[in-house]
Design a protein around this motif. Structure first.
Motif, mmCIF file in Angstrom:
data_model
loop_
_atom_site.group_PDB
_atom_site.id
_atom_site.type_symbol
_atom_site.label_atom_id
_atom_site.label_comp_id
_atom_site.label_asym_id
_atom_site.label_seq_id
_atom_site.Cartn_x
_atom_site.Cartn_y
_atom_site.Cartn_z
ATOM 1 N N SER A 329 30.966 46.608 37.124
ATOM 2 C CA SER A 329 30.719 47.898 37.773
ATOM 3 C C SER A 329 29.233 48.148 37.999
ATOM 4 N N ARG A 330 28.379 47.487 37.240
ATOM 5 C CA ARG A 330 26.935 47.669 37.416
ATOM 6 C C ARG A 330 26.334 46.662 38.382
ATOM 7 N N CYS A 331 27.126 45.720 38.886
ATOM 8 C CA CYS A 331 26.627 44.735 39.844
ATOM 9 C C CYS A 331 26.407 45.409 41.193
ATOM 10 N N THR A 332 25.474 44.901 41.973
ATOM 11 C CA THR A 332 25.128 45.503 43.261
ATOM 12 C C THR A 332 26.131 45.176 44.352
ATOM 13 N N VAL A 333 27.074 44.266 44.105
ATOM 14 C CA VAL A 333 28.108 43.928 45.080
ATOM 15 C C VAL A 333 29.466 44.137 44.428
ATOM 16 N N VAL A 335 32.807 43.377 42.719
ATOM 17 C CA VAL A 335 33.213 42.236 41.893
ATOM 18 C C VAL A 335 34.671 42.421 41.491
ATOM 19 N N GLN A 336 35.477 41.398 41.751
ATOM 20 C CA GLN A 336 36.868 41.395 41.310
ATOM 21 C C GLN A 336 36.963 40.635 39.990
ATOM 22 N N SER A 371 27.975 39.405 49.512
ATOM 23 C CA SER A 371 28.672 40.635 49.865
ATOM 24 C C SER A 371 29.818 40.915 48.906
ATOM 25 N N ARG A 372 30.238 39.916 48.168
ATOM 26 C CA ARG A 372 31.286 40.117 47.170
ATOM 27 C C ARG A 372 31.220 38.971 46.151
ATOM 28 N N ALA A 373 31.850 39.223 45.016
ATOM 29 C CA ALA A 373 31.873 38.212 43.944
ATOM 30 C C ALA A 373 33.174 38.359 43.170
ATOM 31 N N SER A 374 33.461 37.373 42.357
ATOM 32 C CA SER A 374 34.675 37.409 41.547
ATOM 33 C C SER A 374 34.407 36.771 40.194
ATOM 34 N N VAL A 375 35.133 37.247 39.198
ATOM 35 C CA VAL A 375 35.043 36.711 37.832
ATOM 36 C C VAL A 375 36.459 36.400 37.374
ATOM 37 N N SER A 389 32.173 33.425 41.020
ATOM 38 C CA SER A 389 31.992 32.952 42.394
ATOM 39 C C SER A 389 31.399 34.067 43.243
ATOM 40 N N ASP A 390 30.624 33.671 44.254
ATOM 41 C CA ASP A 390 30.104 34.638 45.220
ATOM 42 C C ASP A 390 29.976 33.961 46.573
ATOM 43 N N ASP A 391 29.868 34.769 47.619
ATOM 44 C CA ASP A 391 29.752 34.244 48.977
ATOM 45 C C ASP A 391 28.317 34.312 49.489
#
Length: 438
Positions: A329-333, A335-336, A371-375, A389-391
């Motif tokens: 929630s504190r990331c600038t993009v 995150v799933q 623009s987005r990332a995932s954990v 991962s991120d794009d």
């Protein structure tokens, strides 16, 4: 120097299959040379070992026997170093040198005792004894196959030697003094060449199999023991852990000194000034108290962030799912976060996993331009798997000096692994593997 990450080296393609290329490769001839040198090196090592042990055993009843035995074992270690060098040069087998022998105390007898108690030294002696019969066997077989194969394969080129310089028409396949059968017709010469070709094609694979035995002997008897290797790894890991802990303590001290402590000092000064102006100028004192109240909120937030950086309470209370969601929630993009764990790992591993994901998401915020990332977090047998991962633009690596290099060292200290897949242009996928230890 600019590097074109988009260009990838294409593997070299060969028109001939490996079975036909093998006799002409450098590897095959290096392995053959290794087996040729096996015999002289085996004789040297065997003769030295037997002679040294015999002389030492004969003098064991005297004072000279034991020091002489220790010196003989050191000689075996020296010959073992030669064997490791030969295996490295011709077989590409890189076996680490065993740790040097050190006595617990200074003095000759302490050193002698350390040598005699060293299992590595006795394994070198065992190699000198066991390797000789194998060296003799591998030398004879490899030379026989190579010489026979190439001689028969090239028979059409040198068959003329028999009628020119001997009293026979070719290779005598059968002779009993009355009846002779020579390989001299075109069909027989061609058939002989074909048989030789079979030997030529089979020789590299036979030689490779025999050098495989040498690889096992060199790695198993001339390298450091598994215990010594593990001790060395643990010492290295301990150094990494100590350095990491020291760096974390310096970071906490710096954050306290430059952040919350400085704000609290300023707050004390402002409250002191407000106290002095409380009667003379109540409005100014109220403004100063209001400003001090704002400073208190900022200082409290910095202390919360600092405490969260040490060990977040949500991680202890609710586990990785809630803690990583808080970090995301504190990331600038956006995150799933997907955490698929039926139980919780060991507390120490859970903490390392949390800080690993936290640092990787900080890299996404600061450097990735994503623009987005995932954990993703899941368990695979006795390992905890993390994937971020991120794009973004990619280009991340674990080269020396980078943040990922330090993260990889931290994971290695607990038998973890960090794998980075980040081509230029993206996307980036960082996978971490940690022991479960529950």
């Amino acid at each position: 120097m600019a590097t074109d990450y988009g260009m990838r080296t294409q593997p070299q393609r060969h028109t001939l299959p490996p079975a036909l290329r093998a006799p002409f490769t450098g590897r095959a001839w290096k392995e053959f040379v290794y087996l040729l040198l096996n015999l002289p090196m085996g004789i040297l090592f065997f003769v030295y070992t037997i002679t040294a042990i015999s002389v030492s055993a004969g003098l064991i009843v005297t004072f000279l026997g034991i020091p002489l035995l220790a010196a003989a074992l050191i000689g075996c270690r020296a010959l073992g170093a030669v064997e490791r060098t030969r295996a490295r040069a011709l077989l590409g087998l890189d076996v680490a040198s065993p740790l040097p022998v050190r006595g617990e105390k200074s003095g000759l007898m302490s050193w002698v005792g350390a040598v005699l108690k060293s299992g590595v030294s006795w394994r070198h002696l065992l190699y000198g004894i066991l390797h000789f019969p194998w060296a003799l066997f591998s030398f004879v077989v490899s030379v026989t196959f190579m010489v026979t194969g190439w001689s028969l394969f090239l028979y059409p080129l040198w068959q003329w030697v028999f009628p020119e310089h001997t009293n026979q028409d070719g290779i005598a396949l059968f002779s009993d003094g009355t009846n002779d059968f020579y390989l001299d017709t075109p069909f027989e010469i061609a058939a002989t060449s074909v048989v030789g070709l079979v030997f030529v094609l089979a020789s590299p694979w036979l030689i490779r199999g025999m050098t495989g035995v040498d690889r096992l002997m060199v790695a198993g008897l001339l390298g450091p023991s598994k215990l010594a290797t593990r001790v060395s790894e643990l010492e290295s890991d301990r150094g990494v852990v100590v350095d990491t802990a020291a760096a974390d303590l310096r970071r906490i001290e710096r954050d306290l000194h430059d952040g919350a402590q400085a704000r609290l000092v300023a707050l004390a000064m402002d409250l002191g000034l407000a106290k002095e102006k409380l009667l003379a100028d109540p409005e100014a004192a109220a403004r100063m108290v209001d400003e001090a109240h704002g400073e208190v909120k900022v200082a409290l937030q910095e202390l919360r962030d600092l405490a969260r950086g040490i060990h977040p309470a949500v991680l202890t209370d609710r586990g990785l799912d809630a803690a990583l969601s808080s970090v995301a929630s504190r990331c600038t993009v956006p995150v799933q976060v997907e955490v698929d764990l039926e139980s919780r790992p060991a507390a120490a591993i859970e903490g390392i996993a949390y800080f690993t994901v936290s640092e990787l998401l900080q890299n996404v915020s600061k450097h990735a331009r994503a623009s987005r990332a995932s954990v993703d977090v899941w368990r695979m047998e006795d390992r905890l798997m993390l994937q971020v991962s991120d794009d973004g633009r990619g280009g991340a690596n674990t080269s020396s000096g980078s943040g990922l290099a330090g993260l990889a060292e931290r994971l290695d200290a607990v038998d973890g692994i960090l794998v980075v897949d980040s081509p230029a242009g993206g996307p980036t996928t960082v996978t971490a593997e940690l022991p479960w230890r529950k």
